[in-house]
Design an enzyme around this catalytic site. Structure first.
Site, PDB file in Angstrom:
ATOM      1  N   HIS A 203      42.169   1.522 -10.238  1.00  0.00           N
ATOM      2  CA  HIS A 203      41.821   2.507 -11.216  1.00  0.00           C
ATOM      3  C   HIS A 203      43.187   3.438 -11.432  1.00  0.00           C
ATOM      4  O   HIS A 203      43.170   4.469 -12.010  1.00  0.00           O
ATOM      5  CB  HIS A 203      40.783   3.282 -11.013  1.00  0.00           C
ATOM      6  CG  HIS A 203      39.426   2.546 -11.193  1.00  0.00           C
ATOM      7  ND1 HIS A 203      38.338   2.998 -11.178  1.00  0.00           N
ATOM      8  CD2 HIS A 203      39.126   1.358 -11.383  1.00  0.00           C
ATOM      9  CE1 HIS A 203      37.299   2.345 -11.292  1.00  0.00           C
ATOM     10  NE2 HIS A 203      37.740   1.189 -11.464  1.00  0.00           N
TER      11      HIS A 203
ATOM     12  N   ASP B  74      38.705   0.764  -6.904  1.00  0.00           N
ATOM     13  CA  ASP B  74      38.601   1.964  -7.511  1.00  0.00           C
ATOM     14  C   ASP B  74      39.728   2.673  -7.446  1.00  0.00           C
ATOM     15  O   ASP B  74      40.942   1.850  -7.509  1.00  0.00           O
ATOM     16  CB  ASP B  74      37.653   2.710  -6.727  1.00  0.00           C
ATOM     17  CG  ASP B  74      36.726   3.674  -7.271  1.00  0.00           C
ATOM     18  OD1 ASP B  74      37.529   4.522  -7.896  1.00  0.00           O
ATOM     19  OD2 ASP B  74      35.625   3.685  -7.649  1.00  0.00           O
TER      20      ASP B  74
END
Length: 431
Positions: free
Chosen positions: A273, A246
């Site tokens: 991310h 993430d």
């Protein structure tokens, strides 16, 4: 490969010392490389069984300014609560392993290890709650066992998270390290890997240093953020390698207060991310310095994300000497992260500066909410490959003397863009 990343980090340290005086950092403290405590209060020995009680007792009885030293071996443990001024020193060759047993982390409602309407049913593995000083040092490892089957189940914490994404609801999985209402906490040198949920989460912290860390989780391990400063001030993240499933780093400011005075210097981010601000920014994010950052293969690169359900003021953010490679969205400053969002919390980004930024291809997005709330961006010596595409909407962009490449479009981009959630779903489909 990790050792090669560490070699890159050491080279960046040398360059930063020569070129980047500490006085320019946004963290208002004077931050230098941490030094481990000189005195060890206890040296617990790994038993091969559950060492929780032994480790917690050592922490509880350790004097302020001293360290509990794990010298070698695998220490199996449930949740641990740190004490003010005490350091957990994990030596090279030692691994602190979080047991994959939901009942050990459960807060009393039986939700940990299950999917429910809320996702806060688990205690963290290591907690700094209302502590002052102390931290975690050493060349050893903390392993969250996010991919190991939970006790009494054939699913891992990560599989639970994917099932929650597919079926709806929230997974209840423990964070690896939670720092809550604490001051001057330091994490130095350790490897954090395979967290069941976030690796490091912060809430209303005043002063924190993360130096020389390695944070590592698979690219498809959902919600395994690296370091998330939330409602916190005077934080430095330096000389670290972060690869997660993430956000590599996400600065947030929800209802727990503003996030200000953050320095992120000389780091390497692998898959993940990217470096994010948001999506909760309703209490305000400001005075952020990002310098000497490589984002290598992250889905997004430099990202500010919010929408009208959780927007607020993001200002005085500077990105300098940034290298972006193989990112789908190298720059994404978006006020419409969730196109379905409703509310009156307006996202406004201003005094955002990008200087000496290099990348190859991908989408370069800067999208304000409307003309009355246009983004304010300055670009100086920002260069991408000719195949990179600008999408600019409701943004006032100033180009500095060293220019921008490829040139900015004269008019509004015509192609419709998916929302942030749609982009994420496309990049990481449900498994």
């Amino acid at each position: 490969m990790i050792e090669r990343f560490r070699d890159w980090t050491l080279l960046s340290i040398i360059g930063s010392v020569a070129l980047c005086p500490a006085a320019q950092a946004q963290d208002r403290r004077i931050v230098a490389e941490p030094v481990a405590p000189r005195t060890v209060c206890d040296r617990p020995v790994a038993s091969g069984k559950n060492d929780t009680a032994n480790l917690q007792d050592a922490i509880d009885h350790c004097p302020v300014g001293e360290a509990v030293y794990l010298t070698r071996g695998d220490f199996l443990s449930g949740p641990l609560e740190m004490k003010s001024g005490v350091t957990l020193w994990i030596g090279r060759g030692a691994t602190l392993i979080a047991i994959a047993e939901p009942t050990a982390y459960d807060k009393g409602l039986g939700h940990c290890g299950r999917i429910a309407g809320k996702g806060d049913g688990c205690r963290p593995f290591i907690s700094f709650s209302k502590t002052r000083g102390g931290g975690i040092y050493g060349a050893g490892t903390i392993d969250g066992q996010g991919g190991a089957p939970m006790a009494g189940s054939d699913q891992s914490w990560w599989q639970l998270a994917r099932r929650a994404q597919a079926e709806g609801g929230n997974q209840n999985a423990p964070r690896l390290i939670q720092i809550d209402h604490a001051q001057n906490v330091t994490l130095y040198g350790v490897t954090l890997r395979n967290a069941p949920n976030f690796h490091v989460a912060m809430n209303q912290v005043q002063g924190a240093t993360f130096w020389g860390l390695t944070i590592d989780a698979p690219a498809d391990a959902r919600n395994t953020d690296g370091i998330d400063p939330g409602g916190s001030r005077d934080v430095t993240i330096a000389h670290s390698v972060i690869r997660t499933g993430d956000d590599n780093v996400a600065m947030k400011a929800g209802n727990n207060g503003s996030t200000r005075h953050i320095s992120i210097t000389d780091n390497y981010f692998g898959w993940g991310h990217g470096l994010s601000i948001g999506s909760e920014v309703n209490s305000g994010v400001s005075d952020i310095l990002v310098r000497g950052l490589t984002l290598d293969g992250t889905t997004s690169g430099l990202r500010i994300k919010s929408d009208v359900s959780r927007g607020g003021l993001v200002e005085r953010v500077t990105y300098e000497d940034v290298c972006l490679r193989n990112n789908a969205w190298p720059i994404i400053f978006d006020t419409k992260y969730d196109s379905r969002a409703r509310g009156d919390r307006i996202p406004l980004y201003r005094q955002i500066v990008l200087r000496h930024v290099r990348g190859n291809t991908g989408m370069l997005l800067m999208r304000g909410l409307d003309r009355s709330h246009a983004l304010e961006i300055t670009l100086d010596d920002v260069r991408f490959a000719d195949s990179a595409t600008w999408y600019i909407e409701n943004a006032n962009v100033t180009v500095g003397p060293s220019g921008v490449s490829p040139p900015l479009p004269h008019g509004r981009a015509e192609a419709p863009l998916p929302s942030g959630r749609e982009r994420c779903a496309k990049a990481f489909p449900t498994r």
